[in-house]
Design an enzyme around this catalytic site. Structure first.
Site, short mmCIF file in Angstrom:
data_model
loop_
_atom_site.label_atom_id
_atom_site.label_comp_id
_atom_site.label_asym_id
_atom_site.label_seq_id
_atom_site.Cartn_x
_atom_site.Cartn_y
_atom_site.Cartn_z
CB ALA A 1 -7.76 -5.62 3.21
CE LYS A 2 -4.54 -0.14 -1.81
NZ LYS A 2 -5.24 0.54 -0.68
NE ARG A 3 -5.92 -8.90 4.25
CZ ARG A 3 -5.40 -7.96 5.04
NH1 ARG A 3 -4.51 -7.09 4.58
NH2 ARG A 3 -5.75 -7.88 6.31
CG ASP B 1 -2.26 0.65 0.92
OD1 ASP B 1 -2.27 1.81 0.49
OD2 ASP B 1 -3.29 -0.01 1.11
#
Lengths: 271, 271
Positions: free
Chosen positions: B95-97, A99
């Site tokens: 969350a950018k999983r 991120d």
């Protein structure tokens, strides 16, 4: 001592390139853990204690903890147990974070300070500034996805950029531009042995974390032959399910130890 | 009702394209929260209550919770508060999983079941099978990184593949191959307005989550002009710091409401 140095020392001391993956799935736990509220921690601790002798690293996968209420507390205690009982064995938190600046700093706090991991896996898609807050923690390791072990790795990682697949650009960029403090490593799937050989050629003796042995079909001999460095190290070859669930029954710890020793020895035959 | 439908209804009912980002940083909290053990929840709840009227969505960023012990409990209560008090406002867990099958399933449980989010942000680098466990939850939204707002977005996302930048391949692949159940959206940074226009041309009326307004320098007019759909919606334009910390003092909730209303109105002037 930084992550990479700790890992190199452990490779030598343990004579092992085996990374034990901790992916605790309660549905697969032995019956003794039924109705045990502390099963996530208890099962993983028993696996750690049974396999430490054969491990160059432990790799807890955070998703298996984060799926449960209070799972983070179990993860925290598990890593504290490893750091306390086996201080020479590095812990890689498999979280695949990525991120921008402020947020990445929070994720670095999560992995390194809250959980006490020596290294964390990261996704490089957002670029250099997304990696910087992790890279700056230069006593810790940054393990970037390069060519992953799953079939979908082909969807974007193998797209051709100036005649070379994207994953090679990722490997080259990390090796030449992001690794100034020498704390980078890459994830390369055992299911793509030719790509592993190419990546080893690009990154010199950078450590490689190798998923995909076992259930996913990666071959041990090809992995070691194509991935090792000149001194016969350079690899953290991960096994999770094959060790954790080697026995579904009461003898799970002994079975895990046997599976870890067997795989460690198989790896060593090809070094 | 699925995430996309909930979002479309909310765009209409609220007459707003503003997404309120919840990135709670205790170092920036008003003095009233000093020594408050429940500050993460309390501050965010107050912001939610103050800004709900002006919001088409809320976007808690999980890293700001995960950096703290017990942060997940605060996040869980926060989303439960939104779902209870404002059931018409979708919640996107940022969350950018991204991980392979079994692990991705655990992350889907984390986002959708444990935390109760309507949608989650995801990283596409690992490919289709890494997205499948999320896509299959077709009442929930999958918001994939496409072209992010940070300078490092150029490092890999703009590499040319067959003459077109990687981010366009990502947009095209998701729109044409991953969106069979119509539950996909993309992250596109406001700091790259020309790229936003190109992506809108590729993906039809797919919703776009837009970070980068405010502190990062994105322009509201260019964002709305280049990103909106034919009916003047299609966007979740995020603001976090500009709303959360509009006042550093006791009037933080009123200041947040004012900032949210002002930005909502500015967005609407360009629709």
């Amino acid at each position: 001592m930084g992550f990479i140095e700790k890992l190199r020392d452990r490779w030598q001391a343990s004579d092992s390139l085996l990374c034990v993956g901790l992916d605790p799935d309660p549905a697969k736990f032995p019956d003794v853990f039924v109705d045990d509220d502390d099963a996530l921690f208890g099962f993983c601790r028993d696996i750690v204690d049974a396999t430490a002798e054969y491990a160059c690293a432990f790799k807890p996968q955070i998703a298996y903890f984060a799926a449960h209420n209070d799972g983070e507390a179990a993860l925290q205690r598990l890593i504290a147990h490893i750091n306390g009982a086996y201080p020479d064995i590095p812990v890689i938190l498999d979280a695949k974070r990525g991120d921008i600046g402020n947020t990445a700093e929070q994720y670095a706090v999560e992995a390194f300070d809250r959980f006490g991991a020596d290294a964390v896996t990261l996704n490089p898609y957002m670029g250099r500034d997304s990696a910087a807050p992790f890279l700056q923690r230069n006593d810790r390791g940054c393990v970037f996805l390069c060519h992953t072990s799953n079939p979908g790795a082909r969807d974007f990682q193998e797209l051709l950029v100036d005649g070379a697949p994207l994953y090679q650009h990722v490997a080259r960029t990390i090796a030449s531009e992001w690794n100034g403090d020498g704390n980078c490593a890459l994830v390369v799937g055992a299911t793509f042995p030719e790509e592993l050989k190419i990546i080893r050629g690009i990154v010199g003796d950078m450590p490689l974390l190798i998923p995909g042995i076992g259930a996913q079909g990666g071959d041990v001999e090809a992995t070691v032959r194509n991935g090792k460095t000149a001194n016969g190290t350079g690899l953290m070859i991960n096994s999770s399910r094959g060790i954790l669930y080697a026995s579904g029954g009461a003898g799970y710890a002994d079975a895990a130890a046997d599976a870890a020793k067997t795989l460690r020895d198989e790896i060593n035959r090809h070094r």
